[in-house]
Design a protein around this motif. Sequence first.
Motif, PDB file in Angstrom:
ATOM      1  N   MET A   1      -0.239  22.936  -4.858  1.00 58.09           N
ATOM      2  CA  MET A   1       0.430  22.125  -3.836  1.00 58.09           C
ATOM      3  C   MET A   1       0.217  20.650  -4.143  1.00 58.09           C
ATOM      4  O   MET A   1      -0.778  20.268  -4.764  1.00 58.09           O
ATOM      5  CB  MET A   1      -0.092  22.486  -2.450  1.00 58.09           C
ATOM      6  N   VAL A   2       1.157  19.842  -3.720  1.00 55.51           N
ATOM      7  CA  VAL A   2       1.037  18.394  -3.857  1.00 55.51           C
ATOM      8  C   VAL A   2       0.661  17.850  -2.492  1.00 55.51           C
ATOM      9  O   VAL A   2       1.335  18.121  -1.502  1.00 55.51           O
ATOM     10  CB  VAL A   2       2.348  17.774  -4.360  1.00 55.51           C
ATOM     11  N   CYS A   3      -0.437  17.082  -2.445  1.00 57.14           N
ATOM     12  CA  CYS A   3      -0.996  16.706  -1.154  1.00 57.14           C
ATOM     13  C   CYS A   3      -1.604  15.312  -1.215  1.00 57.14           C
ATOM     14  O   CYS A   3      -1.616  14.662  -2.259  1.00 57.14           O
ATOM     15  CB  CYS A   3      -2.060  17.720  -0.730  1.00 57.14           C
ATOM     16  N   THR A   4      -2.113  14.867  -0.073  1.00 56.16           N
ATOM     17  CA  THR A   4      -2.918  13.653   0.000  1.00 56.16           C
ATOM     18  C   THR A   4      -4.373  14.051  -0.205  1.00 56.16           C
ATOM     19  O   THR A   4      -4.859  14.968   0.470  1.00 56.16           O
ATOM     20  CB  THR A   4      -2.744  12.972   1.369  1.00 56.16           C
ATOM     21  N   PRO A   5      -5.097  13.409  -1.133  1.00 60.75           N
ATOM     22  CA  PRO A   5      -6.460  13.857  -1.473  1.00 60.75           C
ATOM     23  C   PRO A   5      -7.502  13.499  -0.417  1.00 60.75           C
ATOM     24  O   PRO A   5      -8.406  12.691  -0.637  1.00 60.75           O
ATOM     25  CB  PRO A   5      -6.725  13.140  -2.805  1.00 60.75           C
ATOM     26  N   MET A   6      -7.375  14.122   0.741  1.00 62.60           N
ATOM     27  CA  MET A   6      -8.358  13.967   1.811  1.00 62.60           C
ATOM     28  C   MET A   6      -8.358  15.242   2.630  1.00 62.60           C
ATOM     29  O   MET A   6      -7.341  15.937   2.724  1.00 62.60           O
ATOM     30  CB  MET A   6      -8.028  12.756   2.699  1.00 62.60           C
TER      31      MET A   6
ATOM     32  N   THR B   1     -15.150  25.996  -3.450  1.00 64.01           N
ATOM     33  CA  THR B   1     -15.584  24.857  -4.247  1.00 64.01           C
ATOM     34  C   THR B   1     -14.365  24.062  -4.673  1.00 64.01           C
ATOM     35  O   THR B   1     -13.394  24.634  -5.179  1.00 64.01           O
ATOM     36  CB  THR B   1     -16.354  25.310  -5.504  1.00 64.01           C
ATOM     37  N   ILE B   2     -14.422  22.771  -4.477  1.00 66.87           N
ATOM     38  CA  ILE B   2     -13.298  21.909  -4.840  1.00 66.87           C
ATOM     39  C   ILE B   2     -13.722  20.971  -5.962  1.00 66.87           C
ATOM     40  O   ILE B   2     -14.699  20.226  -5.825  1.00 66.87           O
ATOM     41  CB  ILE B   2     -12.795  21.118  -3.630  1.00 66.87           C
ATOM     42  N   ASP B   3     -13.012  21.033  -7.067  1.00 65.89           N
ATOM     43  CA  ASP B   3     -13.218  20.127  -8.199  1.00 65.89           C
ATOM     44  C   ASP B   3     -12.148  19.040  -8.102  1.00 65.89           C
ATOM     45  O   ASP B   3     -11.029  19.208  -8.591  1.00 65.89           O
ATOM     46  CB  ASP B   3     -13.109  20.906  -9.515  1.00 65.89           C
ATOM     47  N   GLU B   4     -12.497  17.942  -7.459  1.00 59.09           N
ATOM     48  CA  GLU B   4     -11.497  16.897  -7.211  1.00 59.09           C
ATOM     49  C   GLU B   4     -11.057  16.209  -8.496  1.00 59.09           C
ATOM     50  O   GLU B   4      -9.908  15.770  -8.611  1.00 59.09           O
ATOM     51  CB  GLU B   4     -12.056  15.864  -6.227  1.00 59.09           C
ATOM     52  N   ASP B   5     -11.947  16.111  -9.475  1.00 59.75           N
ATOM     53  CA  ASP B   5     -11.586  15.459 -10.736  1.00 59.75           C
ATOM     54  C   ASP B   5     -10.503  16.233 -11.477  1.00 59.75           C
ATOM     55  O   ASP B   5      -9.575  15.634 -12.048  1.00 59.75           O
ATOM     56  CB  ASP B   5     -12.816  15.309 -11.627  1.00 59.75           C
ATOM     57  N   ARG B   6     -10.589  17.560 -11.483  1.00 58.83           N
ATOM     58  CA  ARG B   6      -9.619  18.389 -12.195  1.00 58.83           C
ATOM     59  C   ARG B   6      -8.481  18.859 -11.299  1.00 58.83           C
ATOM     60  O   ARG B   6      -7.474  19.362 -11.781  1.00 58.83           O
ATOM     61  CB  ARG B   6     -10.313  19.603 -12.822  1.00 58.83           C
TER      62      ARG B   6
ATOM     63  N   GLU C   1       0.847  -1.188   0.000  1.00 57.21           N
ATOM     64  CA  GLU C   1       0.000   0.000   0.000  1.00 57.21           C
ATOM     65  C   GLU C   1       0.884   1.239   0.000  1.00 57.21           C
ATOM     66  O   GLU C   1       1.756   1.390   0.856  1.00 57.21           O
ATOM     67  CB  GLU C   1      -0.912  -0.008   1.233  1.00 57.21           C
ATOM     68  N   VAL C   2       0.673   2.132  -0.971  1.00 56.90           N
ATOM     69  CA  VAL C   2       1.478   3.344  -1.081  1.00 56.90           C
ATOM     70  C   VAL C   2       0.560   4.567  -1.008  1.00 56.90           C
ATOM     71  O   VAL C   2      -0.604   4.509  -1.407  1.00 56.90           O
ATOM     72  CB  VAL C   2       2.301   3.370  -2.395  1.00 56.90           C
ATOM     73  N   ALA C   3       1.102   5.665  -0.492  1.00 58.75           N
ATOM     74  CA  ALA C   3       0.328   6.897  -0.348  1.00 58.75           C
ATOM     75  C   ALA C   3       0.127   7.555  -1.710  1.00 58.75           C
ATOM     76  O   ALA C   3       1.032   7.592  -2.543  1.00 58.75           O
ATOM     77  CB  ALA C   3       1.039   7.854   0.603  1.00 58.75           C
ATOM     78  N   SER C   4      -1.060   8.108  -1.925  1.00 59.53           N
ATOM     79  CA  SER C   4      -1.360   8.811  -3.173  1.00 59.53           C
ATOM     80  C   SER C   4      -0.804  10.236  -3.129  1.00 59.53           C
ATOM     81  O   SER C   4      -0.763  10.879  -2.078  1.00 59.53           O
ATOM     82  CB  SER C   4      -2.870   8.874  -3.400  1.00 59.53           C
ATOM     83  N   GLU C   5      -0.392  10.705  -4.288  1.00 57.07           N
ATOM     84  CA  GLU C   5       0.138  12.065  -4.433  1.00 57.07           C
ATOM     85  C   GLU C   5      -0.762  12.813  -5.413  1.00 57.07           C
ATOM     86  O   GLU C   5      -0.979  12.365  -6.540  1.00 57.07           O
ATOM     87  CB  GLU C   5       1.571  12.006  -4.956  1.00 57.07           C
ATOM     88  N   TYR C   6      -1.275  13.970  -5.000  1.00 53.81           N
ATOM     89  CA  TYR C   6      -2.360  14.636  -5.722  1.00 53.81           C
ATOM     90  C   TYR C   6      -2.056  16.126  -5.839  1.00 53.81           C
ATOM     91  O   TYR C   6      -1.889  16.808  -4.813  1.00 53.81           O
ATOM     92  CB  TYR C   6      -3.660  14.408  -4.943  1.00 53.81           C
ATOM     93  N   PRO C   7      -1.953  16.672  -7.058  1.00 52.32           N
ATOM     94  CA  PRO C   7      -1.735  18.110  -7.204  1.00 52.32           C
ATOM     95  C   PRO C   7      -3.051  18.873  -7.097  1.00 52.32           C
ATOM     96  O   PRO C   7      -4.046  18.522  -7.744  1.00 52.32           O
ATOM     97  CB  PRO C   7      -1.139  18.235  -8.611  1.00 52.32           C
ATOM     98  N   LEU C   8      -3.066  19.909  -6.268  1.00 54.30           N
ATOM     99  CA  LEU C   8      -4.252  20.746  -6.083  1.00 54.30           C
ATOM    100  C   LEU C   8      -3.874  22.201  -6.334  1.00 54.30           C
ATOM    101  O   LEU C   8      -3.001  22.745  -5.663  1.00 54.30           O
ATOM    102  CB  LEU C   8      -4.802  20.593  -4.665  1.00 54.30           C
ATOM    103  N   THR C   9      -4.527  22.826  -7.305  1.00 52.41           N
ATOM    104  CA  THR C   9      -4.291  24.229  -7.628  1.00 52.41           C
ATOM    105  C   THR C   9      -5.346  25.089  -6.949  1.00 52.41           C
ATOM    106  O   THR C   9      -6.545  24.849  -7.106  1.00 52.41           O
ATOM    107  CB  THR C   9      -4.330  24.463  -9.146  1.00 52.41           C
ATOM    108  N   VAL C  10      -4.899  26.070  -6.193  1.00 53.42           N
ATOM    109  CA  VAL C  10      -5.795  26.961  -5.456  1.00 53.42           C
ATOM    110  C   VAL C  10      -5.981  28.249  -6.251  1.00 53.42           C
ATOM    111  O   VAL C  10      -5.003  28.919  -6.608  1.00 53.42           O
ATOM    112  CB  VAL C  10      -5.236  27.269  -4.055  1.00 53.42           C
TER     113      VAL C  10
END
Length: 267
Positions: free
Chosen positions: A41-46, A72-77, A22-31
């Motif tokens: 930022m690169v984060c864990t999607p939670m 508003t958070i668009d998790e898909d994009r 099991e490995v941690a997910s890495e998720y880019p989020l643009t604010v």
Amino acid sequence: MTTRSWKIQRYDHDVHQEVDDEVASEYPLTVVVNDKEFATMVCTPMNLEELVIGFLASEGIIRTYEEIERLTIDEDRGFAYTQTSKDIPIRTDVQKRWLGSCCGKSRAFYFQNDATTAKTIMDSFTITPSECYDLMESFQLEAGMFQRTGGVHQAAIASPEGLLKTYADIGRHNALDKLFGYLLKEKVKRKGKVILFSGRISSEVLLKISKIGLGLLLSKSAPTDLALELAEDLNITAVGFTRGQRMNVYTHHRRVQAPVQGGQRLE
């Protein structure tokens, strides 16, 4: 999805077997703030809402949760869209080195927004060594995602009686920002509270603790010298290597006190 399964070959001496890890997910989020892209930022999607709130507060974009009119958070994009109650000019120089003073002393901040948002902590809260050890033990028991992946940091808010909220993220700063966002959103009172942290106490971590507004940080890891200099200036008690029944209190020792006769903490 906060973690993923990955097929690996696990070795024990010269013998290996194929297993799922099991490995941690890495998720880019643009604010995006008021229709202008601010940061990625690169984060864990939670707990992304708490992350964005805490990040904006840490960067000095907002002071209170009420200043956010819409989030508003668009998790898909991978986008977080925020609208604030007042127009905030997004500076392009926030990541440039800037030297300033801290509390009237010759302390250098790396970034201008740190100099404007860092706070000197003025509380007189105290805690016993035993309470510190118990809190860290509870904190370690909450580290399920770390135990499964070994790839995340963890931050928690607590009172001497126990943990109140815990967050995890691949980024140590993100974990603290999630905690900051929770405190702002839920209007949690800071008095008599402690922050527990899994990572090294760096100057950046110490500054985030100052912005959050708490005067006691417990970590299981080591501090840096600049972090301790800032802790001295900002009146923060930095405690490192909190493991088992041992810890090192580096700054403002008065907040950690053994019980006086009768078992009462000093206030």
